[in-house]
Scaffold this motif. Structure first.
Motif, PDB file in Angstrom:
ATOM      1  N   ILE A 320       9.549  27.022 -73.212  1.00  0.00           N
ATOM      2  CA  ILE A 320       8.199  27.609 -73.027  1.00  0.00           C
ATOM      3  C   ILE A 320       8.064  29.196 -72.732  1.00  0.00           C
ATOM      4  O   ILE A 320       9.295  29.670 -72.351  1.00  0.00           O
ATOM      5  N   ASN A 321       6.752  29.629 -72.883  1.00  0.00           N
ATOM      6  CA  ASN A 321       6.620  30.950 -72.423  1.00  0.00           C
ATOM      7  C   ASN A 321       6.070  30.934 -71.029  1.00  0.00           C
ATOM      8  O   ASN A 321       5.476  30.070 -70.708  1.00  0.00           O
ATOM      9  N   ILE A 322       6.244  32.054 -70.385  1.00  0.00           N
ATOM     10  CA  ILE A 322       5.804  32.101 -68.982  1.00  0.00           C
ATOM     11  C   ILE A 322       4.433  31.882 -68.726  1.00  0.00           C
ATOM     12  O   ILE A 322       3.917  31.301 -67.782  1.00  0.00           O
ATOM     13  N   GLN A 323       3.526  32.349 -69.726  1.00  0.00           N
ATOM     14  CA  GLN A 323       2.138  32.236 -69.781  1.00  0.00           C
ATOM     15  C   GLN A 323       1.610  30.803 -69.750  1.00  0.00           C
ATOM     16  O   GLN A 323       0.411  30.424 -69.483  1.00  0.00           O
ATOM     17  N   ASP A 324       2.685  29.773 -70.108  1.00  0.00           N
ATOM     18  CA  ASP A 324       2.255  28.443 -70.375  1.00  0.00           C
ATOM     19  C   ASP A 324       2.826  27.463 -69.022  1.00  0.00           C
ATOM     20  O   ASP A 324       2.895  26.248 -69.087  1.00  0.00           O
ATOM     21  N   VAL A 325       3.376  28.276 -67.930  1.00  0.00           N
ATOM     22  CA  VAL A 325       3.858  27.461 -66.820  1.00  0.00           C
ATOM     23  C   VAL A 325       2.835  26.589 -66.066  1.00  0.00           C
ATOM     24  O   VAL A 325       3.271  25.564 -65.642  1.00  0.00           O
ATOM     25  N   GLU A 326       1.842  26.911 -65.962  1.00  0.00           N
ATOM     26  CA  GLU A 326       0.817  26.050 -65.066  1.00  0.00           C
ATOM     27  C   GLU A 326       0.759  24.780 -66.103  1.00  0.00           C
ATOM     28  O   GLU A 326       0.781  23.702 -65.524  1.00  0.00           O
ATOM     29  N   THR A 327       0.696  24.625 -67.393  1.00  0.00           N
ATOM     30  CA  THR A 327       0.627  23.577 -68.335  1.00  0.00           C
ATOM     31  C   THR A 327       2.025  22.673 -67.984  1.00  0.00           C
ATOM     32  O   THR A 327       1.890  21.553 -68.122  1.00  0.00           O
ATOM     33  N   ALA A 328       2.857  23.306 -68.096  1.00  0.00           N
ATOM     34  CA  ALA A 328       4.190  22.610 -67.739  1.00  0.00           C
ATOM     35  C   ALA A 328       4.068  21.983 -66.247  1.00  0.00           C
ATOM     36  O   ALA A 328       4.823  20.930 -66.350  1.00  0.00           O
ATOM     37  N   TYR A 329       3.675  22.485 -65.397  1.00  0.00           N
ATOM     38  CA  TYR A 329       3.673  21.799 -64.005  1.00  0.00           C
ATOM     39  C   TYR A 329       2.846  20.567 -64.079  1.00  0.00           C
ATOM     40  O   TYR A 329       3.011  19.702 -63.483  1.00  0.00           O
TER      41      TYR A 329
END
Length: 350
Positions: A320-329
């Motif tokens: 993933i990109n770091i900008q998508d980390v909240e979605t990953a959470y």
């Protein structure tokens, strides 16, 4: 050094761009430019202050893999350009019996310094983790990564998910001729299956999801048992030498204790929020062991990385990109990942 990162400013705020300071490398330090950083469930717990000890701003990340860009004048283990990794710890007291035995995670003086949200002895405040451009660490707490590793992103979660499952399987001498159970097929469990298979055991996965059976066998499981099926569980009573419990949610641990042979061991590496009730007679008759384990020391972590490099073992990851980390959470909370998110830190440059 000023370093780009992503940080949480409060328990209820999303991670967002942040600038932090890293120390200039000291004589025994290495500066590692981070290529990949795994997303551990611990990151989510810490960012949202679920363990009630988070200091903000918090930059998580303790599954770090990168390339050395600078070394201190006394560094012996690394040179510029080497692949290197950092796991859950960046320091310890180094003098207590546990530290001298290479078990720094069990430092008896309380001197273990975690990679993030630990006391920063050099700059003050707390340590900042791998959701960042780089990290500076004493070479004693940096790990070498073999050039044989083909998929660097798949190697990053070995620094936590890998060593957390490798260490207990090695400690309890899992090997050929043994029947070993792995409870749960998530970030930890899928590595437990891979390692138990690699060690030569007969591997049985326990899951509540019948749909994971095919994947479990691809990863190395010989059998899959749906733990919600009481007949299937009863049929395996007193048949296991060792069970590795990788589940962090509340569950009935007694159901698995009943599966152990005389002197069998169930080791917990998942961390449920509330205590797990244990029926005394499930330990007493027959004599059984209920244990726990936490990551591994630096020597064993290096051993694990070398073992994986030689055998081509890595985590199953979703980049993933770091900008998508909240979605990953959010997906992590729903167990919607097979089986570990890894951040491509090149995305931080955007």
């Amino acid at each position: 050094m000023s370093t780009k990162a992503y940080a949480a400013r409060a328990a209820d705020s999303p991670l967002s761009p942040f600038s932090l300071s890293r120390r200039d490398p000291l004589p025994n330090d290495v500066l590692i430019d981070i290529l990949y950083c795994g997303v551990c469930h611990s990151d989510l717990h810490q960012v949202r202050n679920e363990w009630h000890n988070t200091v903000y701003p918090c930059v998580p990340g303790h599954e770090i893999l990168g390339r050395v860009s600078k070394v201190g004048k006394d560094v012996k283990k690394f040179k510029e350009g080497d692949l290197a990794a950092v796991g859950c710890m960046v320091d310890s007291c180094r003098t207590c019996p546990s530290c001298k035995a290479g078990l720094e995670q069990f430092c008896e003086t309380g001197g273990t310094v975690f990679t993030y949200n630990g006391p920063d002895k050099h700059l003050g405040g707390v340590t900042f983790g791998g959701y960042s451009e780089n990290v500076v660490v004493d070479e004693a707490f940096a790990l070498k990564v073999s050039d044989k590793v083909k998929d660097l992103a798949a190697a990053a979660p070995l620094l936590c998910a890998g060593i957390t499952t490798y260490s207990p399987l090695k400690h309890w001498k899992v090997g050929p001729g043994q029947t070993v159970g792995i409870v749960g097929l998530g970030g930890l469990g899928h590595m437990g299956v891979k390692f138990a298979h690699a060690f030569g055991a007969h591997v049985v996965l326990f899951t509540t999801s019948p749909g994971k059976a095919e994947d479990a066998k691809r990863l190395g499981a010989d059998e899959v048992v749906v733990s919600k099926d009481p007949d299937a569980m009863a049929a395996r009573a007193r048949s296991f030498d060792f069970i590795l419990d990788c589940v962090s949610a509340q569950h009935d641990v007694n159901a698995y204790l009943n599966l152990l042979k005389l002197d069998g061991t169930l080791t917990l590496v998942g961390a449920p929020e509330n205590p797990l009730p244990v029926a005394a007679f499930n330990l007493i008759l027959p004599r059984r062991n209920f244990a726990g384990s936490a990551i591994g020391g630096i020597p064993e972590t290096q051993e694990m990385l070398d073992f994986c490099a030689e055998r081509g073992i890595g985590c199953d990851v979703e980049l993933i990109n770091i900008q998508d980390v909240e979605t990953a959470y959010d997906r992590l909370l729903k167990s919607d990942v097979r089986y570990r998110f890894v951040i491509d830190m090149a995305s931080l440059k955007n």
